[in-house]
Design a protein around this motif. Structure first.
Motif, mmCIF file in Angstrom:
data_model
loop_
_atom_site.group_PDB
_atom_site.id
_atom_site.type_symbol
_atom_site.label_atom_id
_atom_site.label_comp_id
_atom_site.label_asym_id
_atom_site.label_seq_id
_atom_site.Cartn_x
_atom_site.Cartn_y
_atom_site.Cartn_z
ATOM 1 N N ASN A 2 0.962 -1.149 0.005
ATOM 2 C CA ASN A 2 -0.088 -0.010 -0.072
ATOM 3 C C ASN A 2 0.972 1.256 -0.067
ATOM 4 O O ASN A 2 1.829 1.473 0.681
ATOM 5 N N ASP A 3 0.411 2.188 -0.864
ATOM 6 C CA ASP A 3 1.054 3.636 -0.849
ATOM 7 C C ASP A 3 0.670 4.428 0.569
ATOM 8 O O ASP A 3 1.334 5.110 1.076
ATOM 9 N N GLY A 4 -0.540 4.369 1.033
ATOM 10 C CA GLY A 4 -0.816 4.671 2.225
ATOM 11 C C GLY A 4 -1.375 3.928 3.445
ATOM 12 O O GLY A 4 -0.980 2.817 3.264
ATOM 13 N N VAL A 5 -1.884 4.344 4.351
ATOM 14 C CA VAL A 5 -2.396 3.642 5.591
ATOM 15 C C VAL A 5 -3.422 2.916 5.064
ATOM 16 O O VAL A 5 -4.498 3.414 4.571
ATOM 17 N N ASN A 6 -3.710 1.432 5.507
ATOM 18 C CA ASN A 6 -4.803 0.698 5.347
ATOM 19 C C ASN A 6 -5.618 1.058 6.595
ATOM 20 O O ASN A 6 -5.412 0.183 7.610
ATOM 21 N N GLY A 159 1.413 0.415 6.289
ATOM 22 C CA GLY A 159 1.641 1.792 5.903
ATOM 23 C C GLY A 159 1.631 2.624 7.092
ATOM 24 O O GLY A 159 1.574 4.000 6.847
ATOM 25 N N GLY A 162 4.977 6.056 7.999
ATOM 26 C CA GLY A 162 5.238 6.748 6.817
ATOM 27 C C GLY A 162 6.720 6.329 5.984
ATOM 28 O O GLY A 162 6.794 4.676 6.450
ATOM 29 N N THR A 166 10.608 9.677 6.187
ATOM 30 C CA THR A 166 9.777 10.200 7.410
ATOM 31 C C THR A 166 10.876 10.454 8.597
ATOM 32 O O THR A 166 11.771 9.785 8.914
ATOM 33 N N LYS A 171 8.163 7.609 12.263
ATOM 34 C CA LYS A 171 8.260 6.634 11.646
ATOM 35 C C LYS A 171 8.295 5.405 12.636
ATOM 36 O O LYS A 171 7.584 4.459 12.558
#
Length: 536
Positions: A2-6, A159, A162, A166, A171
């Motif tokens: 994932n590029d972002g947070v799930n 995710g 960061g 970050t 992080k």
């Protein structure tokens, strides 16, 4: 990845994390004795756990988040050679059936809290006891660090924290929070916290594996396609397919046997064992613990599934969390991540308690403050358990993860060298205490030097745990070779010491102590002053 947070998976993960946190603090009131200021109460749960609590505790202790991540990761990277973990967990149970009840009996009779307590009492040697204690602490530290690596792998896949650019604090903040919670409820509740949380952890793991072994193969076209894809990968990479060649079979067999001999030498395994309330509880557990081996065999297959699902990761430890992320609905991926995360908290708590008990009983009390009261012992053990976790956290945050893995492999080599003193001492006192110390030293030095000389594509030293076996010419597990040298030196030196009439230490145990049970007359009356009056 994932590029972002799930968000959904994270919400489910947080729910279970909060649940076990609450359980961890509430555990302080579970079966609490009137006087909880003793290591029997804080470090061994009052020695009061029955069959099922002990089963879950031992399962939570031995089958860790690192097991959940690393065993299928080994299959993902190396093929069937990674299955060595399955036979060694089968080999171990007949072995422990022969010696764990004896260890429980003599420990209950004399109030021993650690393996080093037993070694000191059996051989009358503080030096040998210190060697066993230091080995146990050294072997446990990287093991705790790897539990935090397991949590970090799950957080990375979700995710959280960061990217690499970050700020380090942001992080690592989720890991710091998890560490803080773990440290707090372990300090407060002692062994009762992981014992209670283990119920949740193992239930989640069994659910996740049951679903994964049915659901994922259906999505991938069945096991025929899974094994075919894995075989194609290893054939193309030049590994000869799924099954290792003749040379690899020596490595496989020696690693399985050596790991089996080492597993119950770890302090956390013994801590969970001594927390049970009777000898019969231990005997029952050796017959039902193999259920975890069945789970482990199914778990290992996830490595092949990750290959068939096209999972591509630079760090093999992320393969299984990434498989869950790709294959499961978000909400169930959160359940799977929670199983791994909680699977790290339980053993990390037990390991830190076990290491702290070793320091308190066999370094602090034996060499620094011999007149320490039970309350002082408990206070020191609580503080040391915090320091152990801090050390593991610094290890994870400050070093490359492969370093932690390699040090854990080295820990397995080290802890195996305590086998002659512990298991040998449970059945015979023929071995001389100085001979055991000499054998231990030879095994430690050989194992460390040999491991230092092993290189890998990414590391010049400590790149693995297998090397050519002297005199045989096959590649085998360094720990088992060191163990054989340890035993040979111990036997030879024992003959020498007996011939020279070197003085033996005083054995404070009696033959009947090794078969005594909790209800036997006299069992509760011969405890040393440091543990007298505690609840059993």
């Amino acid at each position: 990845m994932n590029d972002g947070v799930n968000g959904v998976a994270l919400a489910v993960f947080i729910f279970f994390f909060v649940l076990v946190t609450a359980m961890g603090f509430l555990a302080a009131r579970w079966r609490r004795a009137a006087n909880d200021q003793s290591l029997d109460e804080w470090g061994l749960g009052g020695r009061s756990f029955g069959t099922w609590v002990t089963w879950f505790l031992l399962g939570g202790d031995l089958y860790t988040a690192y097991t959940f991540v690393a065993v299928p990761a080994a299959i993902y990277a190396a093929g069937a050679a990674g299955f060595f973990a399955v036979p060694y967990t089968i080999l171990i149970y007949p072995l422990i059936f022969t010696f764990l009840p004896r260890l429980w009996s003599v420990s209950h009779k004399h109030g021993y809290v650690t393996t080093s307590d037993f070694v000191r009492g059996r051989f009358g040697s503080k030096g040998l006891s210190l060697a066993v204690a230091v080995t146990g602490i050294l072997a446990t530290m990287p093991y705790i660090a790897l539990q935090l690596v397991g949590i970090q792998a799950v957080l990375d896949v979700m995710g959280v924290g960061g990217g690499e650019d970050t700020n380090w604090f942001v992080k690592d903040l989720p890991l710091l929070i998890a560490f803080g919670v773990l440290a707090a409820y372990t300090y407060s509740s002692g062994l009762r916290a992981p014992a209670l949380i283990a119920f949740v952890k193992d239930t989640l793991i069994y659910i996740v594996i049951a679903v994964a072994i049915i659901y994922i193969p259906i999505k991938l076209g069945g096991f025929d396609d899974i094994f075919a894809a894995a075989n194609d990968k290893f054939t193309e990479s030049g590994n000869g397919g799924l099954v290792p060649d003749h040379g690899g079979q020596w490595t496989y067999a020696t690693l399985a046997l050596g790991s089996a001999l080492a597993l119950f030498m770890y302090p956390h395994s013994i801590t969970a064992t001594l927390s049970s309330r009777s000898r019969e509880v231990i005997r029952r557990n050796t017959t039902i613990l193999p259920l975890y081996s069945l789970m482990l065999g199914l778990l290992a297959l996830l490595g092949f599934m990750a290959i068939a699902a096209g999972v591509k990761v630079e760090n093999g430890q992320l393969a299984i969390p990434q498989l869950f992320e790709n294959m499961f609905p978000d909400w169930f991926a959160g359940v799977a991540f929670a199983a791994i995360g909680i699977g790290a908290l339980v053993p990390a708590a037990i390991m830190s308690i076990a290491a702290a008990n070793l320091f308190t009983r066999n370094i602090y009390k034996d060499f620094i403050k011999p007149d320490a009261t039970p309350a002082q012992e408990t206070k020191v053990s609580k503080l040391v358990s915090l320091l152990v976790k801090v050390g593991a956290l610094v290890f994870v945050l400050g070093m490359d993860k492969t370093v932690a893995i390699n040090f854990q492999l080295l820990g397995g080599i080290w802890i195996l060298q305590t086998f002659p003193a512990l298991v040998g001492g449970l059945f015979t006192r023929w071995f001389h205490r100085w001979a055991l110390l000499g054998g231990w030293a030879v095994g430690m030095v050989y194992g460390t030097v040999a491991a230092y000389g092993v290189a890998s594509p990414t590391q010049k030293h400590f790149g693995g745990s297998s090397k050519e076996i002297p005199g045989i010419g096959e590649i085998g597990y360094i720990g088992l070779t060191a163990f054989v040298l340890n035993v040979l030196v111990t036997v030879v030196l024992t003959f020498v010491m007996r011939a020279l009439k070197a003085p033996d230490g005083v054995d404070e145990t009696k033959p009947g102590d090794y078969t005594a049970d909790a209800g036997d007359p006299g069992v509760e009356t011969e405890l040393p002053p440091a543990t007298a009056g505690t609840s059993h």
